[in-house]
Design a protein around this motif. Structure first.
Motif: not given
Ligand code: PGA
Length: 248
Positions: A12-20, A43-46, A50-59
């Motif tokens: 339970m760490n990382m807000t949406v902005s921290e996720t970015k 879940s709220i950060d998915v 997803k958007e931030c990981l575009k172009g990578t192979n990270i799942k």
């Protein structure tokens, strides 16, 4: 040859902005050539992740879900919601879910079956308390957890399950199991799987170790014969995670 899998359990760490911010720091430096890399986010950060990981192979993965399809289950999310938002892995049976949220073996089995029938890739956690470790009965306990979780799970679904051995006494405590202690149990889990299924599942199922994995101990742990990577909590929230993924 089993491909290693290293998953960061953000808990339970990382807000949406921290996720970015965190993904911006990690994404280009985590090598996915030899290792499957999964960010298991709240879940709220998915969607953002997803958007931030575009172009990578990270799942991407989430840390929990409920086994019903839909309906009056206030506060819960379904497998379909997770997949539609763009995550493909889900952690099931983490000791924090078992202990704090009282999830029992029967519920964990239902979740494992549902994850597979929905197309989610489960990371199934097991592991003993300090009390059981000291008593010496930890293997019996883990055997019970594994047998119960895999009840009615087909051979092909078993093959697509990742198991994470996480001794509770090593989670968030800074006290890692030694690589020999971790290997002993991961090997034991592989044997149980061999008895439940067959040699093919036994030799191909992936088994991670989790519990205070860090950049200093990852290599020794992941090079053990029966350890196929790690489930990483605290150290997955820092740039240190890069060195864990690139442990070689
Ligand atoms: P830790 O957590 O790496 O902070 O010990 C691991 C986990 O709970 O998955």
């Amino acid at each position: 040859m089993r491909k290693k899998i290293v998953a960061g359990n953000w808990k339970m760490n990382m807000t949406v902005s921290e996720t970015k911010d965190l993904i911006a720091k990690l994404k280009d430096k985590c090598s996915t050539n030899d290792v499957d890399v999964v960010f298991v986010v709240p879940s709220i950060d998915v969607t953002t992740a997803k958007e931030c990981l575009k172009g990578t192979n990270i799942k991407l993965g989430t840390q929990n879900f409920y086994y019903e399809d839909k309906g009056a289950f206030t506060g819960e999310i379904s497998a379909k919601m997770i997949l539609d938002a763009g995550a493909e892995y889900v952690i099931i049976g983490h000791s924090e879910r078992r202990n704090i949220f009282k999830e029992d073996d029967a519920m964990i089995n239902k979740k494992l079956l549902k994850a597979h029938s929905s197309g989610l890739k489960p990371i199934l956690c097991c592991g003993e308390s300090l009390e059981l470790r000291e008593k010496g009965t930890y293997k019996d306990f883990i055997e019970k957890q594994i047998k119960s979780a895999f009840e009615n799970v087909s051979e092909s679904d078993a093959l697509n399950t990742v198991i994470a051995y996480e001794p509770i006494w090593a989670i968030g405590t800074g006290k890692t199991a030694t690589s020999d202690e971790a290997e002993e149990v991961c090997k034991f889990i592989r044997e149980i799987i061999g008895k439940l299924y067959n040699d093919n599942v036994k030799s191909n199922i992936r088994i991670q170790y989790g519990g205070s994995v860090n950049a200093g101990n990852a290599r020794e742990l992941f090079e053990k014969e029966d350890i196929d990577g790690g489930l990483v909590g605290g150290a997955s929230l820092k740039e240190e995670f890069i060195n864990i993924v690139n442990y070689k």
